[in-house]
Design a protein around this motif. Structure first.
Motif, PDB file in Angstrom:
ATOM      1  N   UNK A 195      -0.073  56.618  -6.028  1.00 48.76           N
ATOM      2  CA  UNK A 195      -1.383  55.976  -6.122  1.00 48.76           C
ATOM      3  C   UNK A 195      -1.491  54.807  -5.155  1.00 48.76           C
ATOM      4  N   UNK A 196      -2.662  54.677  -4.553  1.00 49.92           N
ATOM      5  CA  UNK A 196      -2.978  53.527  -3.708  1.00 49.92           C
ATOM      6  C   UNK A 196      -4.024  52.676  -4.432  1.00 49.92           C
ATOM      7  N   UNK A 197      -3.723  51.405  -4.758  1.00 55.39           N
ATOM      8  CA  UNK A 197      -4.645  50.584  -5.544  1.00 55.39           C
ATOM      9  C   UNK A 197      -5.682  49.834  -4.710  1.00 55.39           C
ATOM     10  N   UNK A 220      -3.041  64.447   0.974  1.00 49.68           N
ATOM     11  CA  UNK A 220      -3.773  65.008  -0.164  1.00 49.68           C
ATOM     12  C   UNK A 220      -3.117  64.657  -1.494  1.00 49.68           C
ATOM     13  N   UNK A 221      -1.891  64.148  -1.464  1.00 47.15           N
ATOM     14  CA  UNK A 221      -1.174  63.789  -2.690  1.00 47.15           C
ATOM     15  C   UNK A 221      -1.400  62.335  -3.096  1.00 47.15           C
ATOM     16  N   UNK A 222      -2.222  61.588  -2.340  1.00 41.39           N
ATOM     17  CA  UNK A 222      -2.502  60.183  -2.653  1.00 41.39           C
ATOM     18  C   UNK A 222      -3.719  60.099  -3.562  1.00 41.39           C
ATOM     19  N   UNK A 223      -3.598  59.359  -4.665  1.00 41.17           N
ATOM     20  CA  UNK A 223      -4.749  59.021  -5.505  1.00 41.17           C
ATOM     21  C   UNK A 223      -5.179  57.597  -5.174  1.00 41.17           C
ATOM     22  N   UNK A 224      -6.427  57.269  -5.535  1.00 42.64           N
ATOM     23  CA  UNK A 224      -6.999  55.974  -5.137  1.00 42.64           C
ATOM     24  C   UNK A 224      -7.594  55.293  -6.365  1.00 42.64           C
ATOM     25  N   UNK A 225      -6.742  54.749  -7.219  1.00 47.98           N
ATOM     26  CA  UNK A 225      -7.172  54.092  -8.440  1.00 47.98           C
ATOM     27  C   UNK A 225      -6.791  52.608  -8.399  1.00 47.98           C
ATOM     28  N   UNK A 255      -4.986  40.157  -8.361  1.00 44.32           N
ATOM     29  CA  UNK A 255      -4.925  38.730  -8.033  1.00 44.32           C
ATOM     30  C   UNK A 255      -3.942  38.461  -6.906  1.00 44.32           C
ATOM     31  N   UNK A 256      -2.845  39.222  -6.855  1.00 47.94           N
ATOM     32  CA  UNK A 256      -1.868  39.037  -5.786  1.00 47.94           C
ATOM     33  C   UNK A 256      -2.406  39.582  -4.470  1.00 47.94           C
ATOM     34  N   UNK A 257      -3.000  40.779  -4.516  1.00 52.09           N
ATOM     35  CA  UNK A 257      -3.440  41.443  -3.286  1.00 52.09           C
ATOM     36  C   UNK A 257      -4.664  40.775  -2.670  1.00 52.09           C
TER      37      UNK A 257
END
Length: 320
Positions: free
Chosen positions: A205-207, A269-274, A281-283
């Motif tokens: 997952x990519x936040x 295609x295996x990356x989710x974006x949640x 707060x850190x990012x």
């Protein structure tokens, strides 16, 4: 030449040790011993000189007395409690990242041998309302405890160097991607996992959004730069021996596109974006424009492209 890597069981410590084994020398002298020190016994590898392991607790002065002796010529101080963990556990972060750093420096001062100390700091020392771009002359204004702890470490290193107790040099690491192995507690861990896992057939997952920019460096270049940094003469460092290690700024989207260019469309295609609220707060303070002029002038290097980072992972670290 005796070399000690504190944090020698970690990803960078292991890669650094193997690179030194391949070189066989450092600072113009043959390496006679390499010690890998960590909380648990570090893996060893073949080398043309003895490779030893030592278990230690950097927060314990007596432990540092056992692993740092008068024969130690170069110390790579890599051990740290990383960002998200340091934010969650305030006391642990200060005990390891501040007290531990001071314990290493105090042991060197007590010995009176002035070893070379290569300290890994972090770009987390930057932030807040300091104007960008961040340069080697920007004020340190960390917005997380990990950054504050590393900034304190830099100040300690600078002062112990000024007083002649160590020959110190500190390098603020970019986010190192792609890290092999298992995820660590760094808030930036997803910046490796969204490439490492998909390239190995797993989801991740990519936040953050595709347009999120950050400052990156491959593990291979990081190790090369640490060795170059160890070999710099003290006079070349000037009155502040801490500096930012070279890296490059790319957006997440550019990095995913680089992976696709090298490995085809399937991994992306295996990356989710949640979103992950616990990281928000850190990012939030990580959209950084960083200019590492000093290190570049001293011969340290960034990767040419993120395609190179992908290729290095495929060559060095992928588990098929």
């Amino acid at each position: 030449m005796k070399v000690l890597i504190i944090g020698g069981g970690g990803v960078v410590g292991q890669k650094l040790g193997k690179a030194l084994a391949a070189r066989g020398e450092l600072r113009g002298a043959p390496i006679s011993r390499l010690v890998l020190a960590d909380m648990a016994e570090a893996p060893v590898f073949d080398a043309p000189f003895p490779v030893e392991t030592a278990t230690c607790d950097i927060s314990d002065p007596a432990s540092m007395e056992r692993v740092i002796d008068a024969d130690t010529d170069v110390i790579f101080l890599l051990a740290a409690v990383v960002s998200a963990q340091a934010e969650e556990d305030f006391d642990l972060g200060y005990r390891i990242n501040v007290d531990g750093t001071k314990n290493v420096l105090e042991r060197c001062r007590a010995l009176g041998t002035k070893p070379v100390v290569v300290f890994t700091s972090s770009i987390a020392v930057f932030g807040g309302e300091v104007p960008q771009p961040f340069t080697d002359h920007s004020a340190l204004n960390p917005q997380i405890s990990y950054g504050a702890q590393k900034a304190i470490g830099e100040i300690l290193l600078n002062d112990y160097s000024r007083r002649g107790f160590v020959d110190g040099r500190g390098f603020r690491l970019p986010t190192i991607s792609i890290r092999p192995g298992k995820p660590n507690r760094a808030a930036s861990g997803f910046m490796s996992s969204i490439f490492r896992e998909p390239l190995q057939g797993q989801s991740a997952n990519c936040p953050v959004d595709r347009d999120f920019p950050h400052f990156y460096l491959s593990p291979r270049k990081c190790v090369e730069n640490l060795i170059k940094g160890a070999e710099l003469e003290q006079a070349a460092l000037g009155k502040c021996p801490s500096m930012t290690m070279p890296g490059r700024v790319w957006t997440i989207g550019q990095m995913v596109d680089a992976m696709t260019a090298v490995a085809g469309p399937e991994p992306a295609s295996r990356i989710t974006w949640e979103p992950q609220p616990e990281l928000a707060a850190i990012l939030e303070g990580w959209r950084m424009d960083i200019r590492p002029e000093k290190a570049l002038q001293l011969g340290l290097e960034a990767d040419e492209s993120f395609e190179d980072n992908i290729r290095y992972f495929l060559e060095d670290d992928i588990q098929r």
